[in-house]
Design an enzyme around this catalytic site. Structure first.
Site, PDB file in Angstrom:
ATOM      1  N   GLN A  95       8.038   3.629  -9.382  1.00 34.82           N
ATOM      2  CA  GLN A  95       7.853   3.300 -10.794  1.00 34.82           C
ATOM      3  C   GLN A  95       7.635   4.532 -11.654  1.00 34.82           C
ATOM      4  O   GLN A  95       7.739   4.456 -12.891  1.00 34.82           O
ATOM      5  CB  GLN A  95       6.658   2.355 -10.960  1.00 34.82           C
ATOM      6  CG  GLN A  95       5.309   3.009 -10.675  1.00 34.82           C
ATOM      7  CD  GLN A  95       4.175   2.013 -10.665  1.00 34.82           C
ATOM      8  OE1 GLN A  95       4.115   1.132  -9.797  1.00 34.82           O
ATOM      9  NE2 GLN A  95       3.262   2.132 -11.610  1.00 34.82           N
ATOM     10  N   CYS A 133       4.251  -1.638 -12.577  1.00 34.96           N
ATOM     11  CA  CYS A 133       4.111  -2.217 -11.238  1.00 34.96           C
ATOM     12  C   CYS A 133       4.377  -3.709 -11.228  1.00 34.96           C
ATOM     13  O   CYS A 133       4.934  -4.254 -10.264  1.00 34.96           O
ATOM     14  CB  CYS A 133       2.709  -1.928 -10.697  1.00 34.96           C
ATOM     15  SG  CYS A 133       1.368  -2.543 -11.762  1.00 34.96           S
ATOM     16  N   HIS A 148      -3.221  -3.833 -10.212  1.00 38.80           N
ATOM     17  CA  HIS A 148      -1.952  -3.314  -9.697  1.00 38.80           C
ATOM     18  C   HIS A 148      -1.140  -4.440  -9.060  1.00 38.80           C
ATOM     19  O   HIS A 148      -1.665  -5.228  -8.263  1.00 38.80           O
ATOM     20  CB  HIS A 148      -2.238  -2.226  -8.662  1.00 38.80           C
ATOM     21  CG  HIS A 148      -1.017  -1.500  -8.185  1.00 38.80           C
ATOM     22  ND1 HIS A 148      -0.063  -0.978  -9.025  1.00 38.80           N
ATOM     23  CD2 HIS A 148      -0.580  -1.216  -6.915  1.00 38.80           C
ATOM     24  CE1 HIS A 148       0.884  -0.393  -8.327  1.00 38.80           C
ATOM     25  NE2 HIS A 148       0.610  -0.525  -7.040  1.00 38.80           N
ATOM     26  N   ASN A 187       4.745  -1.326  -1.865  1.00 34.62           N
ATOM     27  CA  ASN A 187       4.280  -0.722  -3.102  1.00 34.62           C
ATOM     28  C   ASN A 187       5.463  -0.126  -3.864  1.00 34.62           C
ATOM     29  O   ASN A 187       6.602  -0.157  -3.385  1.00 34.62           O
ATOM     30  CB  ASN A 187       3.221   0.345  -2.793  1.00 34.62           C
ATOM     31  CG  ASN A 187       2.323   0.636  -3.978  1.00 34.62           C
ATOM     32  OD1 ASN A 187       2.501   0.104  -5.075  1.00 34.62           O
ATOM     33  ND2 ASN A 187       1.337   1.501  -3.779  1.00 34.62           N
TER      34      ASN A 187
END
Length: 344
Positions: free
Chosen positions: A137, A143, A281, A301
């Site tokens: 990102q 996110c 997140h 992630n």
């Protein structure tokens, strides 16, 4: 913005106080050896600072983070930290740049679906071809868009057998308002609503990621490479239900990633004592399993492959706290597509 737990704040203070006591006799932290380590890190990361003042400031932060990493790794924990690409950032800087989940406020929902068949003891959707490569990102709090897209990519492959990398930038640029604000944060259920209302998403290659807010390219909005029929919530604070869903498809979740243990994570199973429950997140659970008797969630992630376990983190599963480690079971959701496994 201070989001780490009070327990972690006190604990970090005590650890760093011990470092001060140890510095006078710790040869590994001499000025020369630390500068050499820092110079090697700068070369590995390809970083250059604009002034001597900035170099010295970042060196001080790096040195403090390295001492914390080395101390933690000496404690025989089930996870390890490292001086990764975030090692020259204070925790406050890290939080302000990379954490962009904005909770919409939890909608209560009782379990309203049933599942047929047995639930496997472990799951990894990468092995079934339902997970695109790790993305990054950048310095953008998007996110939430990456979490929603990863979940959509997963269900699309499961149903169509086609793994398609979809566009986060379309969501960042075009799903604006009502709580979602590009690099300034958002949440996954709103992204799912946008995708459904728009009729789908285009591909990553058609609408590539920029790592910044852009103007919505409306000419791309009808280039639908994949679509969803809606989304559903996982019942809050129910890891058992979360496992049921993850056994059938990747799931978007929110976690508290504000602590040093998340910022500097390298490998292993992060357990509940080292993160809080302030959700900030968005990530995607793409599996679960057990390692040396410790149950974990396998989480994708969006910080690139040079963070964590090639871009992934394993988070402890099945703890006594119903909200889960780092609050992972508090606000989970998943997209639906065509034939529905969940009586929806």
């Amino acid at each position: 913005m201070k989001t780490i737990s009070r327990l972690e704040s006190v604990w970090i203070f005590l650890v760093r106080f011990c470092f001060v006591c140890m510095m006078s006799r710790a040869s590994s932290y001499s000025s020369e050896s630390m500068i050499r380590r820092y110079d090697n890190w700068l070369e590995q990361q390809g970083k250059n600072y604009t002034s001597t003042d900035e170099w010295e400031m970042r060196f001080g932060i790096y040195q403090s983070n390295v001492q914390f990493v080395d101390y933690m790794n000496s404690q025989n924990l089930p996870f390890r930290l490292t001086d990764n690409k975030f090692a020259d950032l204070t925790n406050e800087e890290f939080n302000s740049i990379y954490l962009g989940y904005r909770s919409p406020g939890r909608l209560t929902q009782r379990r309203n679906f049933t599942l047929e068949g047995s639930i496997p003891a472990s799951m990894d959707w990468r092995r079934k071809g339902a997970v695109t490569p790790i993305k990054d990102q950048g310095k953008c709090g998007s996110c939430w868009a990456f979490s929603a897209v990863a979940a959509m990519e997963g269900i699309t492959q499961i149903r169509t057998k086609k793994l398609i990398s979809l566009s986060e930038q379309e969501i960042v640029d075009c799903d604006v308002g009502g709580g979602n604000n590009g690099c300034n944060g958002g949440f996954m259920t709103k992204a799912f609503k946008y995708i459904h209302k728009n009729g789908g998403l285009t591909t990553e290659s058609d609408y590539p990621y920029l790592g910044r807010n852009g103007v919505c390219n409306k000419s791309k909005l009808e280039h639908h490479a994949a679509s969803i029929t809606g989304y559903k919530l996982v019942s809050a604070n129910d890891e058992t239900e979360l496992q049921l869903i993850v056994a059938n498809q990747p799931v978007s979740v929110a976690v508290d990633a504000s602590g040093y243990s998340f910022q500097l994570y390298s490998e292993g199973v992060l357990f509940s004592s080292y993160c809080g429950k302030t959700l900030n997140h968005g990530v995607t659970v793409i599996g679960y399993g057990k390692d040396k008797g410790r149950k974990y969630w396998l989480v994708k992630n969006s910080w690139g492959t040079d963070w964590g376990e090639d871009g992934y983190i394993r988070i402890e599963r099945g703890i006594r706290d119903p909200s889960g480690t780092c609050g992972i079971a508090m606000e989970a959701s998943f997209p639906t597509l065509d034939r529905c496994l969940y009586n929806c």
